[in-house]
Every structure is written in structure tokens, then in C-alpha cells.
Motif scaffolding. Structure first.
Motif, PDB file in Angstrom:
ATOM      1  N   ALA A   1       0.814  -1.196   0.000  1.00  0.00           N
ATOM      2  CA  ALA A   1       0.000   0.000   0.000  1.00  0.00           C
ATOM      3  C   ALA A   1       0.850   1.248   0.000  1.00  0.00           C
ATOM      4  O   ALA A   1       0.507   2.239  -0.604  1.00  0.00           O
TER       5      ALA A   1
ATOM      6  N   THR B   1      -5.383  -2.805  -2.820  1.00  0.00           N
ATOM      7  CA  THR B   1      -4.790  -2.271  -1.595  1.00  0.00           C
ATOM      8  C   THR B   1      -4.206  -0.880  -1.827  1.00  0.00           C
ATOM      9  O   THR B   1      -4.433   0.047  -1.038  1.00  0.00           O
TER      10      THR B   1
ATOM     11  N   PHE C   1      -5.607   2.627  -0.359  1.00  0.00           N
ATOM     12  CA  PHE C   1      -4.697   3.503   0.374  1.00  0.00           C
ATOM     13  C   PHE C   1      -4.768   4.934  -0.160  1.00  0.00           C
ATOM     14  O   PHE C   1      -4.808   5.901   0.608  1.00  0.00           O
TER      15      PHE C   1
ATOM     16  N   GLN D   1      -8.003   6.462   0.909  1.00  0.00           N
ATOM     17  CA  GLN D   1      -7.895   6.742   2.344  1.00  0.00           C
ATOM     18  C   GLN D   1      -7.146   8.047   2.585  1.00  0.00           C
ATOM     19  O   GLN D   1      -7.604   8.908   3.356  1.00  0.00           O
TER      20      GLN D   1
ATOM     21  N   HIS E   1      -6.965  -0.820   5.422  1.00  0.00           N
ATOM     22  CA  HIS E   1      -7.296   0.424   4.715  1.00  0.00           C
ATOM     23  C   HIS E   1      -8.804   0.606   4.568  1.00  0.00           C
ATOM     24  O   HIS E   1      -9.307   1.738   4.624  1.00  0.00           O
TER      25      HIS E   1
END
Length: 309
Positions: free
Chosen positions: A2, A186, A190, A193, A237
Motif C-alpha cells: 500500500a 490495496t 490507500f 484513504q 485500509h
């Protein structure tokens, strides 16, 4: 992975200055060779393979050397015709991914990050993120492109987030979160996020019902997949994204009825047993939603917007 790998540095040993003097001409020559079309493929491979050895030297050299960035962009643009119809070979994919790895170096460096964005280099990668093919060569291309964007968002910078929002990066990340491999999902999660951890990013995703549910639905679908094929990194995440959404009152109220059951019933307890941080995030998220649920009262205008009222 990530997170893009951090640069490594350490105190030089006694003979290090002499070794560095010997290395710099080789590094400079490789960068100069990028402008030679006959040498470019091998040079891309060598620079990409050895970029960790060059550490912080390579990014400014790539950015400020005459014609180098243009040569890298030529490599990227050259394979656009292979995206549709799907005719990209593995050799083509490897070559352009070596160029993308060098762009990641530029995106990671504090002295070249903002010039990289000002020149709008990231948008040249968006056609790769817009592909839907799942074969290895396209997945490799997608993942390496995400690595460049991931390098940009790794350092919290409001200007970077504002730029990425203006270029509509979130829908492209959602596409990868929907159809990519586990590692691509992933990295894309990330990136989302990091974007919504910025206030502008959270405001963007919660501004309309369509945006909120586009993210919420993809997160829920990924959770369903994790029940059969667990991935602690991806789960971490996903939970952090849900927790951040609860910071917005509208989204928190919406999650009262749209939070997947697997996050409430202990399905992932075994996977979180050794991950205290993610367990705390999950408990805090559930607490925030419970508090919103007990608050009562009429829904405010933000909730009306998300719920379509």
C-alpha cells in the motif's frame, strides 16, 4: 504494497566520497542515454532496477536534465493505442512500467513533487487506470501507475490532494478497487484513504449521494471478497476509510443502515487479533455510528443530500 517504499540513507563509510564520485558520472550517463531512442529500453531497465541505489539523487537529475521527462512521456504515450483494443504485450508493459518507476521517484522527492504536479504529469497515467482488462500486462501497468499516485499522497499535502480531486482520481481508484488484483485494490484503497483524510477529500466524497454510495458500495464489495480471500493489509485500509467517513455527520448517519454486517458480527476478529491499531479503528467506527444512532432528531441537510431526501 500500500505504501511506496521509503528511501534509505545512512552515514557513509570512509571511502564513500570516492565511491560516490565514481557513481555520479554513471548515473548521469544513464539519464543522458534516455534521450537516445536506441539505448532507451536498456537504460530504462537499468535505471529502474538500480533506482534504490541512487536514492535521492535520481529525481532532480531526471527532472532537470534536458529532454528526459519528454522521453519518459514518449514511452507512456506510445502505448496508448495498445489500450483499446487490447494489444499490449508483456514486453511493452515491462518497458513502460520501468518508465513509470522513474516517475515514481520524481513524485516522491520533495524538490520535484510540486513541479511534477504543476506540469500535470499524473494525468498521462489515467488512461492506464481506466482500463478494465485483468491480464498480467495490464494489471502490472495499473499497479505501477497507482504507485506513482501513491507516492504523491504518502506525504500529507493539501495542495496535492486538491490537485488530485480536480482531476477526478477517485472514480479511477474506485474502478481498480472493484476489479483489480489484491495488491492493486490495496494501493487504490490507500490512495482513497489518504485523500479522504484531508478535509477537502472528505467533503468531496460526501458532497453528493452518488459519490458517497459509489465509495460505500465498493468498500462493501471488497469486504465480501475478503471473507473468502483474507488480506489484512486491504482490510486495514478499508476500515480506516469507514472510520474517516464517520467524521462526516451525513455519512455517519447513512452508515447506520449501510454498514456491512461483517464489520459488526466479528467476522474479521481472527485477522485483527494481532493488529491493535486496526481493532481500535473498528471499535471507534462502531462507537461513532452507535452515537449517531442514539442521537435521534431530524436529519440535517447533509444527511438529506446523501440519503436522497
Amino acid at each position: 504494497m500500500a505504501n511506496p517504499p521509503p528511501p534509505h540513507s545512512g552515514p557513509p563509510s570512509a571511502p564513500a566520497p570516492a565511491a560516490k564520485d565514481e557513481k555520479i558520472p554513471t548515473e548521469e550517463q544513464l539519464v543522458l542515454d534516455l534521450c537516445n531512442s536506441e539505448l532507451r529500453e536498456e537504460t530504462l531497465y537499468l535505471l529502474s532496477k538500480n533506482r534504490e541505489k541512487f536514492q535521492q539523487d535520481i529525481a532532480p537529475l531526471l527532472w532537470h536534465s534536458f529532454g528526459t521527462m519528454a522521453a519518459l512521456l514518449q514511452e507512456i504515450v506510445a502505448i496508448y493505442p495498445s489500450l483499446s483494443p487490447a494489444t499490449l504485450s508483456q514486453a511493452q508493459s515491462n518497458r513502460v512500467c520501468n518508465a513509470l518507476a522513474l516517475l515514481q521517484c520524481v513524485a516522491s522527492h520533495p524538490d520535484t513533487r510540486m513541479p511534477f504536479i504543476t506540469a500535470e504529469i499524473p494525468v498521462y497515467l489515467y488512461p492506464f487506470l481506466n482500463t478494465t482488462y485483468r491480464t498480467r500486462q495490464y494489471e502490472y501497468l495499473r499497479l505501477t501507475s497507482l504507485g506513482v499516485i501513491g507516492a504523491l499522497v504518502k506525504v500529507d499535502d493539501h495542495e496535492v490532494i486538491a490537485y488530485l480531486l480536480s482531476t477526478e482520481i477517485i472514480p479511477l481508484c474506485l474502478r481498480t478497487m472493484d476489479l483489480g488484483s489484491e495488491i492493486s485494490k490495496t494501493v487504490a484503497t490507500f490512495i482513497v484513504q489518504k485523500i479522504i483524510l484531508d478535509d477537502a477529500g472528505l467533503k468531496y466524497i460526501c458532497a453528493t449521494r452518488e459519490r458517497f454510495f459509489a465509495l460505500a458500495n465498493v468498500l462493501a464489495q471488497m469486504l465480501e471478497g475478503l471473507v473468502e480471500q483474507p488480506s489484512p493489509r486491504l482490510l486495514k485500509h478499508i476500515i480506516r476509510c469507514y472510520l474517516r467517513l464517520t467524521d462526516n455527520p451525513s455519512a455517519c448517519h447513512a452508515l447506520r443502515t449501510h454498514l456491512p454486517t461483517v464489520l459488526r458480527d466479528g467476522t474479521f476478529n481472527d485477522f485483527l487479533e494481532k493488529d491493535l491499531t486496526t481493532r481500535l479503528w473498528l471499535h471507534q467506527m462502531l462507537h461513532n455510528i452507535a452515537m449517531a444512532n442514539s442521537g435521534g432528531g431530524a436529519p440535517h441537510t447533509g444527511l438529506n443530500r446523501i440519503m436522497g431526501m
